[in-house]
Scaffold this active site. Structure first.
Site, short mmCIF file in Angstrom:
data_model
loop_
_atom_site.label_atom_id
_atom_site.label_comp_id
_atom_site.label_asym_id
_atom_site.label_seq_id
_atom_site.Cartn_x
_atom_site.Cartn_y
_atom_site.Cartn_z
N GLY A 45 21.06 4.57 -20.32
CA GLY A 45 22.22 4.89 -21.16
C GLY A 45 22.79 3.56 -21.67
CB ALA A 46 23.60 2.40 -25.10
NE ARG A 87 15.16 1.53 -21.82
CZ ARG A 87 15.66 2.78 -21.80
NH1 ARG A 87 16.70 3.06 -21.03
NH2 ARG A 87 15.12 3.73 -22.53
CD GLN A 194 16.40 10.64 -20.35
OE1 GLN A 194 15.73 11.60 -20.72
NE2 GLN A 194 16.11 9.41 -20.72
CG ASP A 235 20.31 4.05 -26.89
OD1 ASP A 235 20.41 5.29 -26.88
OD2 ASP A 235 20.13 3.37 -25.86
CG ASN A 247 21.16 9.05 -29.08
OD1 ASN A 247 21.47 8.26 -28.18
ND2 ASN A 247 21.29 10.35 -28.92
CE LYS A 248 16.21 8.89 -24.44
NZ LYS A 248 15.17 7.85 -24.22
#
Ligand code: MRU
Length: 344
Positions: A45-46, A87, A194, A235, A247-248
């Site tokens: 998670g950012a 990451r 998640q 993110d 994002n994801k």
């Protein structure tokens, strides 16, 4: 609850890979341990990896054997390189490293005082993250009506931040606190699940009704009128391009479906997730291992020799975003103009 902590001059974090079945804390004694924890997604998670990076650098400052200021700064720069190499997509890692390095370069006094100042700065960043997310929740709760069902992807709750509220889940939690009846539809979020593991765990603990769906069921649910609003985290939001949202994986698909079904699509994120420097062409989308996709229940399920592509994030263009929910308020289009308020 806190996702990551500073205890006895070590970094302690929840191993999120074990949730929801086991709540296990792991202790990290070096910057390498912290970097591995981020890479292996023990913490993810950012905003959570941002504050973890700050604590990892505090650990590097604590462990440094330097006797002169220039050696100390070199140690920290090396540690920052290790942490930011884990990451590439979430900007928060780079944001945190920059803040700690700036502190290290500007603080006056002895090496011991510099070490203390860095640890204090990192701990402040953890506390501030919780306050910021509460504000996101307060602004975002105004967008939620009694009886709404909110769709979400991945986990952008307290586990994805320093603790307590989260980003996308914060408006839902505050609306629930205000007495509004809110339901959530959580995309399971293949391959790391998640949504199924973490978002459902958090919301169940908060007494907020949640239904987990497979990612492919989102269109069906939206077409049946089961989703009133969609809120996700981010993110990295590229300001130069007008607000593209990394994002994801699956977020872009959700935004297109939301557009098709006229469902407001919101992105909740702290100002630290807005990238004012890089352009869209410079965005790096993390690709993760084939085994995350290919292994289910400990077994390789894809025919031998078949290729796998596992991008961890995708990009949603700003024209599909109804508004950004930030700690400074709800930001509506035109984003190019409006996002400027986050710079100061
Ligand atoms: O790969 P992850 O689990 O780190 O991805 C997390 C997300 O995509 C979240 O939506 C994002 O970081 C925002 S979290 C508040």
């Amino acid at each position: 609850m806190k996702t990551v902590m500073w205890e006895n001059n070590k970094v302690v974090m929840i191993d999120q890979n074990k949730l929801p079945n086991e709540l296990e804390y792991v202790t990290m004694s070096s910057v390498h341990d912290v970097a591995n924890g981020i890479k292996e997604m023990k913490v993810r998670g950012a905003p959570a990896i941002g504050v973890t990076a700050a604590l990892g650098l505090a650990l590097a400052a604590y462990n440094s054997k330097a006797t002169a200021r220039h050696e100390f700064i070199k140690d920290l720069e090396k540690a920052a390189e290790i942490i930011t190499g884990t990451r590439p997509t979430a900007v928060n890692l780079f944001w945190a490293a920059e803040i700690i390095l700036t502190e290290a370069n500007s603080v006056k006094g002895t090496l011991e005082e510099a070490r203390e100042a860095i640890i204090k700065k990192a701990l402040n960043m953890v506390e501030e993250d919780v306050q910021i997310n509460r504000k996101i929740g307060e602004f975002g709760a105004n967008l939620i009506e009694d009886g709404d069902t909110i769709g979400t992807v991945c986990n952008a709750g307290w586990l994805a931040t320093a603790g307590e509220y989260g980003t996308a889940l914060s408006p839902i939690k505050v609306a629930h606190e205000q007495g509004k009846k809110v339901n959530v539809i959580a995309m399971e979020t293949r391959p790391k699940l998640q949504g199924a593991r973490l978002t459902a765990f958090e919301l169940m603990n908060d007494g907020i009704p949640v239904k987990v769906i497979v990612d492919g069921a989102l269109g069906h649910c939206m077409s049946k009128g089961m989703v009133d609003k969609f809120i996700c985290g981010a993110d990295r939001i590229i300001v130069k391009s007008g607000g593209h949202v990394a994002n994801k994986i699956g977020t872009y698909m959700a935004s297109v479906l939301a557009d098709k079904h006229k469902i407001p699509f919101y992105v909740a994120a702290p100002s630290s997730t807005f990238d004012f420097d890089k352009d869209l062409s410079e965005l790096i989308i993390e690709e993760r291992s084939k085994s995350e996709v290919g292994v289910i229940n400990g077994k390789w399920i894809i025919p031998k020799g078949a290729n796998v592509f596992n991008p961890a994030f995708d990009v949603t263009p700003p024209n599909l975003v109804k508004a950004f929910i930030t700690e400074e308020g709800v930001i509506s289009p035109p984003f190019r103009e409006q996002l400027k308020i986050l710079r100061c």
